[in-house]
Design an enzyme around this catalytic site. Structure first.
Site, mmCIF file in Angstrom:
data_model
loop_
_atom_site.group_PDB
_atom_site.id
_atom_site.type_symbol
_atom_site.label_atom_id
_atom_site.label_comp_id
_atom_site.label_asym_id
_atom_site.label_seq_id
_atom_site.Cartn_x
_atom_site.Cartn_y
_atom_site.Cartn_z
ATOM 1 C CE LYS A 147 -4.153 0.989 2.561
ATOM 2 N NZ LYS A 147 -4.905 0.598 3.777
ATOM 3 N NE ARG A 154 -13.650 8.392 10.401
ATOM 4 C CZ ARG A 154 -12.629 8.094 9.623
ATOM 5 N NH1 ARG A 154 -11.923 9.034 9.092
ATOM 6 N NH2 ARG A 154 -12.323 6.842 9.380
#
Ligand code: ADP
Length: 161
Positions: A43, A92
């Site tokens: 990544k 969130r």
């Protein structure tokens, strides 16, 4: 001593005020936190593991209750190795929920007895993510309310025009 220790895993690329808020509030519940930088060599990240480590340590002012480490591979493997009490994650929006439910359920299957605890984001930071901080900074926007000041500077250096 039976310290209650939580692992807060994530990419922290870079650390934001949202992460810091979870760290600070996590310390009201746990004796110690291990901030685990999940490192995946496939990544692409903006900041190196060492840069991210340094950022987190500096942001918590060397608080001895916070350890910063990096790990590769499964989070549950690392959690088991470090014998933590629980994994801590921030939540969130509703959008986080489905992914987090899947991860937490999978992790519990992989490692029975290891719980994941979720802490709701502060309303101040519900819109803050490393991703949107990077996006704003790459367009020259002001991110000084979203990350510690020295991280805003580092973002400018890396992404600024
Ligand atoms: P990941 O790539 O695993 O989502 P992140 O570095 O983005 O890693 O986040 C690490 C943890 O911090 C996650 O639990 C994430 O939900 C939480 N987090 C990130 N931003 C916020 C925020 N603004 N408020 C609350 N929690 C947050």
């Amino acid at each position: 001593m039976n310290d209650r220790v939580a692992l807060l895993p994530g990419s922290f690329d870079p650390l934001t005020n949202g992460h810091l808020d979870i760290i600070e509030r996590g310390l009201l519940v746990f004796d110690r936190l291990i901030v685990g930088i999940a490192h995946n060599s496939r990544k692409q990240t903006l900041f190196s593991v060492d840069e991210r480590k340094e950022m987190i340590l500096r942001s918590v002012n060397g608080d001895a209750r916070v350890e910063v480490d990096a790990f590769e591979g499964l989070t549950v493997e690392y959690a088991r190795k470090r014998e933590v009490t629980a994994i801590l994650r921030g939540l969130r929006a509703v959008a986080d929920f489905e992914y987090e439910l899947q991860m937490a359920t999978m992790n519990r299957q992989l490692t029975p007895g290891l719980e994941t605890l979720f802490m709701m984001t502060s309303e101040k930071y519900f819109f803050v993510s490393s991703q949107n901080v990077k996006e704003i900074a790459s367009f020259g926007g002001d991110v000084s309310a979203l990350v510690p000041p020295f991280i805003a500077e580092q973002l400018k250096e890396k992404l600024g025009e």
